[in-house]
Design a protein around this motif. Structure first.
Motif: not given
Length: 131
Positions: A94-123
């Motif tokens: 999971q740590e490797e997935a988060v590191n890869a996601l953050l390094s891949a300029a994820p798309e931000m999808q924010r709605s109220g008090s939730t946020m989803r970051l998606v990129s490079g096959g990770h969410a």
């Protein structure tokens, strides 16, 4: 001498303002709810925090951090640094997935008090704790 003092004051004033590229994330703290659809292996430590220009994250073993800005609905982070303690199993994956996601300029999808970051096959699904 006066010019030097004026220049130093101007530079310090520039440091006091939040960067325009933080898109309202500065000062927010989030709980990581899901990593690639799975509950974090160490849920009590799974968190992300945004300061004025820096982010930090922990999935349960190592800390990840670095500068960030938001442009065009994407979170641009880096260079990222991480502690390198020995971790294995799901928390390491999971740590490797988060590191890869953050390094891949994820798309931000924010709605109220939730946020989803998606990129490079990770969410990454986050829940606002404080902000």
């Amino acid at each position: 001498m006066f010019a030097l003092s004026l220049a130093a004051t101007a530079m310090l004033g520039g440091c006091a303002t939040a960067p325009s590229g933080s898109a309202g994330l500065a000062g927010t703290h989030w709980t990581i709810m899901r990593i690639d659809g799975a509950v974090p292996a160490v849920p009590e430590k799974a968190a992300m925090r945004f300061d004025d220009a820096r982010l930090s994250a922990n999935v349960g073993c190592n800390g990840i951090g670095g500068d960030y800005r938001v442009e065009g609905g994407r979170l641009l982070a880096g260079p990222l640094m991480a502690t390198r303690m020995f971790c294995e199993g799901p928390v390491w994956q999971q740590e490797e997935a988060v590191n890869a996601l953050l390094s891949a300029a994820p798309e931000m999808q924010r709605s109220g008090s939730t946020m989803r970051l998606v990129s490079g096959g990770h969410a990454l699904d986050l829940q606002l704790v404080r902000g």
